[in-house]
Motif scaffolding. Structure first.
Motif, PDB file in Angstrom:
ATOM      1  N   ILE A  96       8.089  -9.505   0.527  1.00  8.06           N
ATOM      2  CA  ILE A  96       6.977  -9.587   1.476  1.00  8.06           C
ATOM      3  C   ILE A  96       6.440  -8.191   1.776  1.00  8.06           C
ATOM      4  O   ILE A  96       5.227  -7.966   1.799  1.00  8.06           O
ATOM      5  N   LEU A  97       7.348  -7.249   1.979  1.00  3.94           N
ATOM      6  CA  LEU A  97       6.929  -5.877   2.235  1.00  3.94           C
ATOM      7  C   LEU A  97       6.157  -5.318   1.043  1.00  3.94           C
ATOM      8  O   LEU A  97       5.118  -4.670   1.204  1.00  3.94           O
ATOM      9  N   ALA A  98       6.653  -5.570  -0.171  1.00  7.82           N
ATOM     10  CA  ALA A  98       5.975  -5.091  -1.368  1.00  7.82           C
ATOM     11  C   ALA A  98       4.576  -5.680  -1.486  1.00  7.82           C
ATOM     12  O   ALA A  98       3.610  -4.974  -1.822  1.00  7.82           O
ATOM     13  N   LEU A 101       2.245  -3.984   1.119  1.00  6.14           N
ATOM     14  CA  LEU A 101       1.840  -2.629   0.730  1.00  6.14           C
ATOM     15  C   LEU A 101       0.904  -2.647  -0.471  1.00  6.14           C
ATOM     16  O   LEU A 101      -0.039  -1.850  -0.543  1.00  6.14           O
ATOM     17  N   LYS A 102       1.133  -3.564  -1.418  1.00  2.00           N
ATOM     18  CA  LYS A 102       0.221  -3.684  -2.561  1.00  2.00           C
ATOM     19  C   LYS A 102      -1.163  -4.107  -2.089  1.00  2.00           C
ATOM     20  O   LYS A 102      -2.183  -3.590  -2.580  1.00  2.00           O
ATOM     21  N   SER A 103      -1.224  -5.028  -1.129  1.00  2.39           N
ATOM     22  CA  SER A 103      -2.512  -5.458  -0.578  1.00  2.39           C
ATOM     23  C   SER A 103      -3.228  -4.299   0.098  1.00  2.39           C
ATOM     24  O   SER A 103      -4.448  -4.126  -0.048  1.00  2.39           O
ATOM     25  N   SER A 104      -2.489  -3.466   0.819  1.00  3.53           N
ATOM     26  CA  SER A 104      -3.071  -2.296   1.474  1.00  3.53           C
ATOM     27  C   SER A 104      -3.608  -1.307   0.449  1.00  3.53           C
ATOM     28  O   SER A 104      -4.709  -0.768   0.595  1.00  3.53           O
ATOM     29  N   ALA A 105      -2.828  -1.068  -0.603  1.00  8.80           N
ATOM     30  CA  ALA A 105      -3.265  -0.143  -1.651  1.00  8.80           C
ATOM     31  C   ALA A 105      -4.530  -0.652  -2.333  1.00  8.80           C
ATOM     32  O   ALA A 105      -5.446   0.129  -2.627  1.00  8.80           O
ATOM     33  N   ASP A 106      -4.601  -1.945  -2.587  1.00  8.25           N
ATOM     34  CA  ASP A 106      -5.794  -2.524  -3.209  1.00  8.25           C
ATOM     35  C   ASP A 106      -7.020  -2.323  -2.319  1.00  8.25           C
ATOM     36  O   ASP A 106      -8.120  -2.039  -2.818  1.00  8.25           O
ATOM     37  N   PHE A 107      -6.834  -2.475  -1.017  1.00  3.56           N
ATOM     38  CA  PHE A 107      -7.941  -2.269  -0.084  1.00  3.56           C
ATOM     39  C   PHE A 107      -8.423  -0.832  -0.149  1.00  3.56           C
ATOM     40  O   PHE A 107      -9.628  -0.571  -0.238  1.00  3.56           O
ATOM     41  N   PHE A 108      -7.516   0.111  -0.107  1.00  3.07           N
ATOM     42  CA  PHE A 108      -7.899   1.523  -0.170  1.00  3.07           C
ATOM     43  C   PHE A 108      -8.599   1.854  -1.486  1.00  3.07           C
ATOM     44  O   PHE A 108      -9.596   2.585  -1.501  1.00  3.07           O
ATOM     45  N   ASN A 109      -8.106   1.331  -2.571  1.00  5.16           N
ATOM     46  CA  ASN A 109      -8.697   1.648  -3.869  1.00  5.16           C
ATOM     47  C   ASN A 109     -10.085   1.045  -4.035  1.00  5.16           C
ATOM     48  O   ASN A 109     -10.899   1.557  -4.802  1.00  5.16           O
ATOM     49  N   ALA A 110     -10.367  -0.019  -3.321  1.00  5.48           N
ATOM     50  CA  ALA A 110     -11.680  -0.663  -3.407  1.00  5.48           C
ATOM     51  C   ALA A 110     -12.674  -0.104  -2.395  1.00  5.48           C
ATOM     52  O   ALA A 110     -13.860  -0.436  -2.456  1.00  5.48           O
ATOM     53  N   ASN A 111     -12.200   0.728  -1.466  1.00  7.44           N
ATOM     54  CA  ASN A 111     -13.058   1.212  -0.386  1.00  7.44           C
ATOM     55  C   ASN A 111     -12.922   2.727  -0.255  1.00  7.44           C
ATOM     56  O   ASN A 111     -11.970   3.229   0.338  1.00  7.44           O
ATOM     57  N   ALA A 112     -13.915   3.431  -0.790  1.00  9.31           N
ATOM     58  CA  ALA A 112     -13.859   4.897  -0.758  1.00  9.31           C
ATOM     59  C   ALA A 112     -13.869   5.436   0.666  1.00  9.31           C
ATOM     60  O   ALA A 112     -13.221   6.441   0.961  1.00  9.31           O
ATOM     61  N   ALA A 113     -14.607   4.781   1.557  1.00 10.38           N
ATOM     62  CA  ALA A 113     -14.645   5.247   2.943  1.00 10.38           C
ATOM     63  C   ALA A 113     -13.270   5.146   3.586  1.00 10.38           C
ATOM     64  O   ALA A 113     -12.809   6.069   4.264  1.00 10.38           O
ATOM     65  N   SER A 184      -2.218   5.228  -6.803  1.00 15.96           N
ATOM     66  CA  SER A 184      -1.818   4.829  -8.146  1.00 15.96           C
ATOM     67  C   SER A 184      -0.730   3.757  -8.099  1.00 15.96           C
ATOM     68  O   SER A 184       0.027   3.666  -7.126  1.00 15.96           O
ATOM     69  N   PRO A 185      -0.636   2.938  -9.150  1.00 16.77           N
ATOM     70  CA  PRO A 185       0.440   1.935  -9.200  1.00 16.77           C
ATOM     71  C   PRO A 185       1.828   2.559  -9.060  1.00 16.77           C
ATOM     72  O   PRO A 185       2.703   1.990  -8.394  1.00 16.77           O
ATOM     73  N   HIS A 186       2.010   3.719  -9.674  1.00 20.05           N
ATOM     74  CA  HIS A 186       3.307   4.397  -9.561  1.00 20.05           C
ATOM     75  C   HIS A 186       3.618   4.737  -8.106  1.00 20.05           C
ATOM     76  O   HIS A 186       4.754   4.541  -7.652  1.00 20.05           O
ATOM     77  N   MET A 187       2.622   5.221  -7.372  1.00 19.58           N
ATOM     78  CA  MET A 187       2.884   5.617  -5.993  1.00 19.58           C
ATOM     79  C   MET A 187       3.033   4.412  -5.084  1.00 19.58           C
ATOM     80  O   MET A 187       3.717   4.493  -4.049  1.00 19.58           O
ATOM     81  N   VAL A 188       2.448   3.285  -5.442  1.00 14.99           N
ATOM     82  CA  VAL A 188       2.703   2.058  -4.688  1.00 14.99           C
ATOM     83  C   VAL A 188       4.178   1.691  -4.803  1.00 14.99           C
ATOM     84  O   VAL A 188       4.820   1.313  -3.816  1.00 14.99           O
ATOM     85  N   VAL A 189       4.720   1.833  -6.000  1.00 15.59           N
ATOM     86  CA  VAL A 189       6.149   1.565  -6.207  1.00 15.59           C
ATOM     87  C   VAL A 189       6.999   2.532  -5.392  1.00 15.59           C
ATOM     88  O   VAL A 189       7.968   2.130  -4.731  1.00 15.59           O
ATOM     89  N   GLU A 190       6.633   3.816  -5.428  1.00 14.94           N
ATOM     90  CA  GLU A 190       7.397   4.817  -4.682  1.00 14.94           C
ATOM     91  C   GLU A 190       7.305   4.566  -3.174  1.00 14.94           C
ATOM     92  O   GLU A 190       8.305   4.692  -2.452  1.00 14.94           O
TER      93      GLU A 190
END
Length: 219
Positions: A96-98, A101-113, A184-190
Protein backbone atom coordinates in the motif's frame (compact mmCIF):
# COMPACT_ATOMS: atom_id res chain seq x y z
CA UNK A 1 -33.82 52.46 -0.26
CA UNK A 2 -34.39 48.69 -0.65
CA UNK A 3 -33.40 48.94 -4.31
CA UNK A 4 -30.27 50.87 -3.37
CA UNK A 5 -29.37 48.17 -0.83
CA UNK A 6 -29.97 45.39 -3.35
CA UNK A 7 -27.85 47.16 -5.94
CA UNK A 8 -25.07 47.57 -3.40
CA UNK A 9 -25.15 43.87 -2.46
CA UNK A 10 -25.18 42.81 -6.10
CA UNK A 11 -22.29 45.13 -6.93
CA UNK A 12 -20.25 43.76 -4.03
CA UNK A 13 -20.95 40.18 -5.11
CA UNK A 14 -19.93 41.03 -8.64
CA UNK A 15 -16.65 42.56 -7.48
CA UNK A 16 -15.94 39.56 -5.26
CA UNK A 17 -16.60 37.11 -8.09
CA UNK A 18 -14.47 39.20 -10.44
CA UNK A 19 -11.68 39.26 -7.89
CA UNK A 20 -11.79 35.47 -7.45
CA UNK A 21 -11.73 34.99 -11.22
CA UNK A 22 -8.71 37.27 -11.59
CA UNK A 23 -6.88 35.53 -8.79
CA UNK A 24 -7.51 32.15 -10.40
CA UNK A 25 -6.39 33.52 -13.75
CA UNK A 26 -3.05 34.53 -12.24
CA UNK A 27 -2.59 31.11 -10.66
CA UNK A 28 -3.46 29.40 -13.94
CA UNK A 29 -1.01 31.64 -15.81
CA UNK A 30 1.79 30.81 -13.37
CA UNK A 31 1.00 27.11 -13.68
CA UNK A 32 1.16 27.35 -17.48
CA UNK A 33 4.47 29.21 -17.43
CA UNK A 34 5.95 26.64 -15.06
CA UNK A 35 5.27 24.02 -17.72
CA UNK A 36 7.56 25.97 -20.05
CA UNK A 37 10.20 27.68 -17.89
CA UNK A 38 12.13 27.30 -14.66
CA UNK A 39 10.54 28.98 -11.66
CA UNK A 40 13.32 31.55 -11.25
CA UNK A 41 12.98 32.65 -14.88
CA UNK A 42 9.36 33.75 -14.49
CA UNK A 43 8.59 37.36 -13.61
CA UNK A 44 5.41 38.84 -12.21
CA UNK A 45 4.92 40.85 -15.37
CA UNK A 46 5.07 37.64 -17.44
CA UNK A 47 2.36 36.07 -15.30
CA UNK A 48 0.08 39.10 -15.48
CA UNK A 49 0.56 39.31 -19.26
CA UNK A 50 -0.40 35.66 -19.77
CA UNK A 51 -3.37 36.12 -17.43
CA UNK A 52 -4.46 39.23 -19.34
CA UNK A 53 -4.46 41.33 -16.17
CA UNK A 54 -2.57 44.62 -15.79
CA UNK A 55 0.37 44.31 -13.40
CA UNK A 56 -1.00 47.19 -11.35
CA UNK A 57 -4.15 45.16 -10.72
CA UNK A 58 -2.31 41.84 -10.29
CA UNK A 59 -0.32 43.20 -7.34
CA UNK A 60 -3.62 43.60 -5.51
CA UNK A 61 -3.87 39.79 -5.31
CA UNK A 62 -0.22 38.85 -4.86
CA UNK A 63 2.48 41.30 -3.78
CA UNK A 64 5.27 39.28 -5.39
CA UNK A 65 6.14 35.99 -7.08
CA UNK A 66 6.92 34.33 -3.77
CA UNK A 67 3.38 34.82 -2.51
CA UNK A 68 1.93 33.76 -5.85
CA UNK A 69 4.01 30.58 -5.84
CA UNK A 70 3.00 29.85 -2.25
CA UNK A 71 -0.67 30.17 -3.18
CA UNK A 72 -0.19 27.93 -6.21
CA UNK A 73 1.68 25.34 -4.12
CA UNK A 74 -1.24 25.27 -1.68
CA UNK A 75 -3.71 24.85 -4.54
CA UNK A 76 -1.67 21.96 -5.96
CA UNK A 77 -1.55 20.32 -2.52
CA UNK A 78 -5.34 20.57 -2.38
CA UNK A 79 -5.48 18.70 -5.68
CA UNK A 80 -3.05 16.03 -4.52
CA UNK A 81 -4.91 15.38 -1.30
CA UNK A 82 -7.99 14.44 -3.32
CA UNK A 83 -6.10 11.69 -5.18
CA UNK A 84 -5.92 8.21 -3.73
CA UNK A 85 -4.33 5.18 -5.37
CA UNK A 86 -6.42 2.13 -6.17
CA UNK A 87 -5.50 -0.47 -3.57
CA UNK A 88 -6.26 -4.17 -3.73
CA UNK A 89 -7.93 -5.60 -0.65
CA UNK A 90 -5.22 -8.23 -0.35
CA UNK A 91 -2.33 -5.74 -0.36
CA UNK A 92 0.16 -5.81 2.49
CA UNK A 93 0.95 -2.56 4.26
CA UNK A 94 4.28 -2.17 2.48
CA UNK A 95 2.55 -2.69 -0.90
CA UNK A 96 0.00 0.00 0.00
CA UNK A 97 2.83 2.37 0.86
CA UNK A 98 4.58 1.57 -2.43
CA UNK A 99 1.37 2.26 -4.39
CA UNK A 100 0.84 5.53 -2.52
CA UNK A 101 4.36 6.75 -3.29
CA UNK A 102 4.19 5.60 -6.92
CA UNK A 103 0.94 7.54 -7.32
CA UNK A 104 2.61 10.64 -5.85
CA UNK A 105 5.59 10.29 -8.17
CA UNK A 106 3.29 9.95 -11.18
CA UNK A 107 1.51 13.15 -10.17
CA UNK A 108 4.78 15.06 -9.89
CA UNK A 109 6.06 13.77 -13.20
CA UNK A 110 2.85 14.81 -14.96
CA UNK A 111 2.76 18.29 -13.39
CA UNK A 112 5.75 20.57 -13.88
CA UNK A 113 4.30 23.19 -11.54
CA UNK A 114 3.96 20.66 -8.74
CA UNK A 115 7.42 19.28 -9.43
CA UNK A 116 9.07 22.70 -9.38
CA UNK A 117 7.23 24.26 -6.44
CA UNK A 118 7.12 21.24 -4.14
CA UNK A 119 10.35 19.44 -5.01
CA UNK A 120 12.49 21.70 -7.19
CA UNK A 121 15.81 23.30 -6.24
CA UNK A 122 14.95 26.71 -7.73
CA UNK A 123 12.37 27.77 -5.13
CA UNK A 124 12.80 28.62 -1.47
CA UNK A 125 11.96 26.16 1.34
CA UNK A 126 9.21 28.61 2.33
CA UNK A 127 7.41 27.96 -0.96
CA UNK A 128 7.83 24.18 -0.73
CA UNK A 129 6.58 24.18 2.85
CA UNK A 130 3.52 26.23 1.90
CA UNK A 131 2.15 23.12 0.20
CA UNK A 132 1.80 21.53 3.64
CA UNK A 133 -0.51 24.29 4.87
CA UNK A 134 1.34 23.95 8.18
CA UNK A 135 -0.68 20.82 8.90
CA UNK A 136 -0.35 17.06 8.55
CA UNK A 137 -2.95 16.43 5.87
CA UNK A 138 -0.77 14.04 3.91
CA UNK A 139 0.00 12.15 7.08
CA UNK A 140 -3.73 12.05 7.83
CA UNK A 141 -4.43 10.66 4.36
CA UNK A 142 -1.79 7.94 4.53
CA UNK A 143 -2.74 7.01 8.09
CA UNK A 144 -6.39 6.73 7.04
CA UNK A 145 -5.49 4.39 4.16
CA UNK A 146 -3.77 2.12 6.66
CA UNK A 147 -6.27 2.47 9.48
CA UNK A 148 -9.22 1.63 7.22
CA UNK A 149 -7.46 -1.53 6.11
CA UNK A 150 -5.62 -2.80 9.18
CA UNK A 151 -5.75 -3.04 12.95
CA UNK A 152 -2.82 -0.77 13.72
CA UNK A 153 -0.70 -1.05 16.87
CA UNK A 154 -0.83 1.73 19.42
CA UNK A 155 1.29 4.74 18.49
CA UNK A 156 1.56 7.92 20.54
CA UNK A 157 1.54 10.15 17.44
CA UNK A 158 0.32 8.05 14.51
CA UNK A 159 -0.39 10.93 12.14
CA UNK A 160 3.03 12.46 12.80
CA UNK A 161 4.66 9.10 12.04
CA UNK A 162 2.90 8.84 8.69
CA UNK A 163 3.59 12.49 7.96
CA UNK A 164 7.30 11.84 8.44
CA UNK A 165 7.02 8.88 6.08
CA UNK A 166 5.79 11.25 3.38
CA UNK A 167 8.64 13.68 4.06
CA UNK A 168 11.22 10.92 3.86
CA UNK A 169 9.93 9.98 0.41
CA UNK A 170 9.81 13.64 -0.63
CA UNK A 171 13.50 14.02 0.19
CA UNK A 172 14.33 11.26 -2.29
CA UNK A 173 11.93 12.71 -4.85
CA UNK A 174 13.55 16.14 -4.51
CA UNK A 175 17.00 14.63 -4.98
CA UNK A 176 15.80 12.91 -8.13
CA UNK A 177 14.34 16.16 -9.50
CA UNK A 178 17.65 17.87 -8.80
CA UNK A 179 19.65 15.17 -10.57
CA UNK A 180 17.30 14.06 -13.35
CA UNK A 181 14.61 16.72 -13.65
CA UNK A 182 11.92 14.19 -12.75
CA UNK A 183 11.12 11.52 -10.17
CA UNK A 184 12.88 8.57 -11.76
CA UNK A 185 11.65 4.97 -11.36
CA UNK A 186 14.90 4.13 -9.58
CA UNK A 187 14.37 6.90 -7.04
CA UNK A 188 10.78 5.83 -6.46
CA UNK A 189 12.19 2.45 -5.44
CA UNK A 190 14.78 4.09 -3.20
CA UNK A 191 12.17 6.37 -1.62
CA UNK A 192 9.94 3.37 -0.97
CA UNK A 193 12.79 1.48 0.66
CA UNK A 194 13.58 4.39 2.96
CA UNK A 195 9.95 5.10 3.87
CA UNK A 196 9.22 1.40 4.44
CA UNK A 197 12.29 1.04 6.63
CA UNK A 198 11.20 3.95 8.79
CA UNK A 199 7.62 2.75 9.11
CA UNK A 200 8.82 -0.76 9.97
CA UNK A 201 9.99 0.69 13.29
CA UNK A 202 6.32 1.15 14.18
CA UNK A 203 4.54 -1.65 12.30
CA UNK A 204 5.11 -5.42 12.37
CA UNK A 205 5.82 -7.17 9.05
CA UNK A 206 2.22 -8.41 8.86
CA UNK A 207 -0.82 -6.50 10.05
CA UNK A 208 -4.21 -8.01 10.78
CA UNK A 209 -6.85 -6.81 8.34
CA UNK A 210 -10.06 -5.30 9.62
CA UNK A 211 -12.99 -7.68 9.19
CA UNK A 212 -15.19 -4.89 7.84
CA UNK A 213 -12.71 -3.88 5.13
CA UNK A 214 -14.33 -3.85 1.64
CA UNK A 215 -13.05 -5.87 -1.29
CA UNK A 216 -11.41 -2.81 -2.86
CA UNK A 217 -10.70 0.71 -1.79
CA UNK A 218 -12.07 3.36 -4.16
CA UNK A 219 -9.54 4.69 -6.65
Amino acid sequence: MPNDLTDSVNARRYMQARGRARREALLDAARLLLQQRDADEISFSMVSEVAGIPSSSAYHFFPDMRELYKALARAIADEMIELEPAIDAESSWDAILADFLKSSADFFNANAAARQLMLGPRVSPEIRQAACHDDHRFGVLLHRLFDERFLLPEMSEPVSVFFRVVHIADAFFALSVLEDGCVSPHMVVEATRAATGYLANYLPPILQARASFPDHLPG
